[in-house]
Design a protein around this motif. Sequence first.
Motif, PDB file in Angstrom:
ATOM      1  N   TRP A 274      -2.197   5.971  -0.855  1.00 44.99           N
ATOM      2  CA  TRP A 274      -1.876   4.935   0.274  1.00 44.99           C
ATOM      3  C   TRP A 274      -0.737   5.372   1.655  1.00 44.99           C
ATOM      4  O   TRP A 274      -0.174   6.713   1.198  1.00 44.99           O
ATOM      5  N   GLN A 275      -0.754   4.899   1.973  1.00 46.63           N
ATOM      6  CA  GLN A 275       0.286   4.845   3.322  1.00 46.63           C
ATOM      7  C   GLN A 275       1.289   3.906   3.346  1.00 46.63           C
ATOM      8  O   GLN A 275       0.490   2.540   3.707  1.00 46.63           O
ATOM      9  N   ARG A 276       2.311   4.140   4.205  1.00 49.60           N
ATOM     10  CA  ARG A 276       3.310   3.241   4.903  1.00 49.60           C
ATOM     11  C   ARG A 276       4.096   3.773   6.187  1.00 49.60           C
ATOM     12  O   ARG A 276       4.013   4.701   5.856  1.00 49.60           O
ATOM     13  N   VAL A 281       1.964  -1.414   4.986  1.00 49.98           N
ATOM     14  CA  VAL A 281       1.664  -0.557   4.061  1.00 49.98           C
ATOM     15  C   VAL A 281       0.168  -0.867   4.731  1.00 49.98           C
ATOM     16  O   VAL A 281       0.102  -1.892   4.594  1.00 49.98           O
ATOM     17  N   LEU A 371       2.292  -6.838   1.996  1.00 45.29           N
ATOM     18  CA  LEU A 371       0.967  -5.973   1.425  1.00 45.29           C
ATOM     19  C   LEU A 371      -0.204  -6.419   1.792  1.00 45.29           C
ATOM     20  O   LEU A 371      -0.395  -7.595   2.155  1.00 45.29           O
ATOM     21  N   LEU A 416       1.284   3.199  -4.686  1.00 47.64           N
ATOM     22  CA  LEU A 416       1.942   2.452  -3.400  1.00 47.64           C
ATOM     23  C   LEU A 416       3.457   2.773  -3.413  1.00 47.64           C
ATOM     24  O   LEU A 416       4.250   2.981  -2.660  1.00 47.64           O
ATOM     25  N   THR A 419       5.107   5.741  -2.613  1.00 46.56           N
ATOM     26  CA  THR A 419       5.618   6.148  -1.047  1.00 46.56           C
ATOM     27  C   THR A 419       6.756   5.382  -0.621  1.00 46.56           C
ATOM     28  O   THR A 419       8.281   5.593   0.307  1.00 46.56           O
TER      29      THR A 419
END
Length: 451
Positions: A274-276, A281, A371, A416, A419
Amino acid sequence: MENVIQIPYTPRPAWAKVLHKELSRHRFAVIVAHRRFGKTIGMVNHLIRDALQSDLISPQYALVGPFSAQMEIIAWGPLKYYTSVIEGIKVNETKKYVEFPSKVPGAQGARIYIVGANNPDALRGTYWDGVILDEYSDMKPEMWTQIIRPAIENGDRKGYCYFIGTPKGQNNFYEMYKKAKTNKRYFAYLSNVYDSGIIDAKSIEELKEDMPEVEFRQEYLCDFSVSAINELFSLEELDRAFNRELTEKDIPYDMPLVQGADIARFGDDRTCIWQRKGLMVYPRPRVYKKLNTMQTADYIALAMDENKADMTFIDVGNMGAGVVDRLRQMGYTALREIPFQGAAIENKRYENIRAEMYFKLKEWIEAGGALPEEPGLREELAVIHYKYSKNGRLMLTPKEEIKEKLGRSPDLADGLVLTFARNVPLRQLGLDDRKPKKLMCNTEYSIMEAV
């Protein structure tokens, strides 16, 4: 002489004396009962009886629970077992329904489906002659008002709907029970552990001794006044986070881009990346299956390069340590290994870093985090519960229990929350960096397997 079908079901007293009879007389009903009351088994057999007795053309029934994987465990097996004695019964393992022999030549026989409320599309656009909403507390109210209610109103075929479950605070199930008590069209029934007589007195006392008082009152006394205090994310919180739309001010340019990578350990587990950035997100995480250490490192490196991630936190389970070593060998330094069972930064408050990361996610949602609607993520977050350890520190539902309930590992959720493992400094921006830039997101990634 007509053949008699003997279903291997012995109803408990409440079902034999009251419930099966009253349900047959009412189109709508709300059943509130304690744990181990036999709610699901009773409803499975009620649907079987209706399917066998129906004279309608191609009747359809559904037993709906919060999650597909959960319903497969608690209802699909019993449905197949109790119908196995019926000659000519057909079982569809893919779509999770049993079909009875047709009474009308050329027509489909009666069907009973097992469905998860996390897959509402499976219930849209058709008709239902009978629906059971099992553990309605864990469903959005729209499941009833927008999907089931229209589907049971099919001309002169007036389908029924029964709501069953155990209290979890004063939520949509509580409101439905209150309505049922005052509305003549509904049948309302509540049975606590002392009323039913199913559990003996000694066992009840042991349950009281072993459980926190609020849990006992809620799950065995059917007390709606007790909130579901051990639920980490409420349905309302998740709804806000998944429906939230962000503006540019919510994603400052100097916010770091943080990446989390949960590494698959074996079998059907998934590697999820995941990237935030700030309160956003990125949609479409990278999800892979059956990768070796080198392949996993390559895909994480690719993700790190995509948006120039400022920091990547990697789960160092059985395989994670090797992935971290390989990435460092490749020259990547903006990464840190995170052991889920390692000590939390606030180690007086949290039992381990896993609990700390999930509570940070909760705080982030409360602060306005948004989200993406990634299939399966909502389901994985909704089953997370917490309690206090013997040392008075916050701890979460063991991962093994979550896997048992979902039928899979909560890899999306774990990726998730990584992060949030540590605070990452703001980016040092030059003049060019302060110009608006379109953030890239993954559009081509779904579950991929190594070949």
